[in-house]
Design a protein around this motif. Sequence first.
Motif, PDB file in Angstrom:
ATOM      1  N   LYS A   3       0.828  -1.213   0.000  1.00 25.91           N
ATOM      2  CA  LYS A   3       0.000   0.000   0.000  1.00 25.91           C
ATOM      3  C   LYS A   3       0.857   1.255   0.000  1.00 25.91           C
ATOM      4  N   ARG A   4       1.960   1.225   0.777  1.00 28.19           N
ATOM      5  CA  ARG A   4       2.837   2.403   0.821  1.00 28.19           C
ATOM      6  C   ARG A   4       3.479   2.675  -0.547  1.00 28.19           C
TER       7      ARG A   4
ATOM      8  N   LEU B 201       2.281   1.763  -3.428  1.00 27.19           N
ATOM      9  CA  LEU B 201       1.227   2.207  -4.334  1.00 27.19           C
ATOM     10  C   LEU B 201       0.931   3.689  -4.159  1.00 27.19           C
ATOM     11  N   GLN B 202       0.927   4.173  -2.904  1.00 27.99           N
ATOM     12  CA  GLN B 202       0.713   5.604  -2.664  1.00 27.99           C
ATOM     13  C   GLN B 202       1.869   6.436  -3.229  1.00 27.99           C
ATOM     14  N   GLN B 203       3.107   5.950  -3.047  1.00 26.38           N
ATOM     15  CA  GLN B 203       4.252   6.653  -3.641  1.00 26.38           C
ATOM     16  C   GLN B 203       4.156   6.714  -5.150  1.00 26.38           C
ATOM     17  N   TYR B 204       3.676   5.629  -5.755  1.00 32.89           N
ATOM     18  CA  TYR B 204       3.513   5.616  -7.225  1.00 32.89           C
ATOM     19  C   TYR B 204       2.495   6.668  -7.669  1.00 32.89           C
ATOM     20  N   LYS B 205       1.371   6.786  -6.946  1.00 31.20           N
ATOM     21  CA  LYS B 205       0.380   7.807  -7.307  1.00 31.20           C
ATOM     22  C   LYS B 205       0.947   9.209  -7.167  1.00 31.20           C
ATOM     23  N   ASP B 206       1.703   9.462  -6.067  1.00 27.99           N
ATOM     24  CA  ASP B 206       2.333  10.782  -5.904  1.00 27.99           C
ATOM     25  C   ASP B 206       3.297  11.082  -7.040  1.00 27.99           C
TER      26      ASP B 206
ATOM     27  N   GLU C 202      -8.043   8.259 -11.167  1.00 29.67           N
ATOM     28  CA  GLU C 202      -7.101   9.212 -10.569  1.00 29.67           C
ATOM     29  C   GLU C 202      -7.812  10.433  -9.985  1.00 29.67           C
TER      30      GLU C 202
END
Length: 648
Positions: free
Chosen positions: A308-309, A311-316, A403
């Motif tokens: 999950k962490r 994945l959040q970095q990828y979105k940022d 997104e």
Amino acid sequence: MIPRRRRILKKKLVQRLIKLQTDGTELVTNILVAADARESKRRAELEEARRLRIEKLENEAKSSLEKFEEITRKWTVAKAKEIPQDLRDALGGQQQLCAVLIENKNKLIGELQQELKISDDRYVKDLKKQAEDVDLMIERMQNQVTSLIKSYREELDQIENSFDDEQKTLLTGIREEWKQQRKERSDKELDHLLQRMKQVEEYEVLLQRLRVEDTVEYNMIKFKMETDVQTLQQQLQQMKATNHLNQEKLEYTYQVLKKCDEENTITKSQQKRKITRLQDAVNNLKIKCASQETQSHEENQSLTDDYKRVLQQYKDMQKKIRHFAAVDAKRFKEVWLMNEAEAKTLVQRALETDRLIHEQQLGLDWVSPPLPFMEHSGPIQPQLQAQKSAQLVAAQAFGGMDEQGETEGEREGSTHEGSTGPEGTGVDRKTVKRLLQLLCDETGFLIESKLLKLLSPLEKNEKSLMKLDSIFSAMGIENEEDVYKMAEFFMKYKKQKNQEDISVSNEETAENDSDLIHPNEVLGALRAFTAQYCRSKVGHSWQQSSVLALEERDDSQDAAYWESFADVIPESKLKVWNALEAALKKYHTVLTERSKLLTDTQRLKQQNSELKTLLHQYLNSKINTELEIPPTRLMQMTSSPDQKNKTH
């Protein structure tokens, strides 16, 4: 005549140089193309050998497992026998089966070692061939540089001879201009030579990088094969130890059975103690299993949090990429508008100059040419339709978040659920959703076991999306068009199967008649779709970086757009301008000569008036009366014969 001959000579020399450069570049690039083709073929062969080796190992593991299970089953049968002769025959059969199993393992190890030796020899040959290609490329590049230098020197000699022949007829200004051109020519030759040397250095760096990459890849393959060999050797040692232990157990059992009648009581007590010991071992194993399950659950939870962490970095990171793409696009547009405004200003000045020439110099009516590009402003935006990615299509089909938020994804899913795919494929989104769910259920072999363990705590929709992501990566499906193309192919495949199975009874046809393909036919349809549509995408990596909007922009029309600014004045008008310039220069020369003549005339008139004044003063002076022959009389005497001559 001399400039025309010079232009012809220059044109021939330039064509010869271009031909020499083209031939030399082709000789060098041919080696690079051949090396690339050879490398592609080698990688394909390595991939095929690896696939065959994995299949062989899997088959060997399956056959070994079956033989081991057969040996284990026969131990049970042997324990039930009480006759010594039957027990001896059973032991002999077990020894033969164990010998066959060990022989197969040894044979497989020998084949793997032989393949490793062949790969080492092939690598040495590839290194030798690459060294030969590098030497040949360097030799050809040196020959090309030598031939170009020789050609340049020959051209220089020809130019010097030509200028020596024309030196007597040309003026001093032309001689200075020739010296300047010769200097520029030398600078160009030096720049070209430096560029060629720079290209040679770049090619050497590229070759060194390719060597390093090949060495790293070879070391990785060698390390992997050595690891496989060590694993097989360990398995062989384990099998030998198991066999030895089984032999000892058989001997012990045989002795026990031989003395069974004499030591029945002792045997019962031993069996009771053995049962107690085994129960203790079972209890210990249960405790160990419980601790292992707890540890695996904690590890699974930790890996889920890490996922999950990341994945959040990828979105940022995706947000940052879009931000920088917008900034680059804005800067590109500002630079475009600045250059476009400057070019339009130059076009207006050129048109104004053309109008003045036509109206004032030529006395003709001037008509403004059509200039459609003057009405355009900003970068050229081609009419292209961006395609969604396959992951976004799957997310919308399962009601996932995009997104911009969860509500928008649900709104798009509810709006387009009954619509068809791109370009009128005839497949609605509901069918696509059912087909994607069927793929998740029937193609679990395309997903790694580690990923399945990580996905176990997730929800059903998230788990389906992650499975589809892995399946799309394995099949090479990248965008929305590929997804709908796969759905349309599955529908056609179902119709084709129904036509082939038309002899089936009406009841079975009615039961199996549905919009989707039968689950038993999914693998066959998937194999046919992959062979037909996804063959060209096998070599691509599944992890591709997102392309920015500025990089996706089609710049094929930019060159034509900027060239239209340069072609606003046609060649015919440029010829008129040149002719008018020559005529005006001649007119200016005539006016200059007339100005000089007028100045000389004025000076002569002034001198004539001064002489008249002096003559009048001389004639009217008082001293003339005292002379015997005054000047007036002398003038009359000289003028009278002239008048007589005129009358005659």
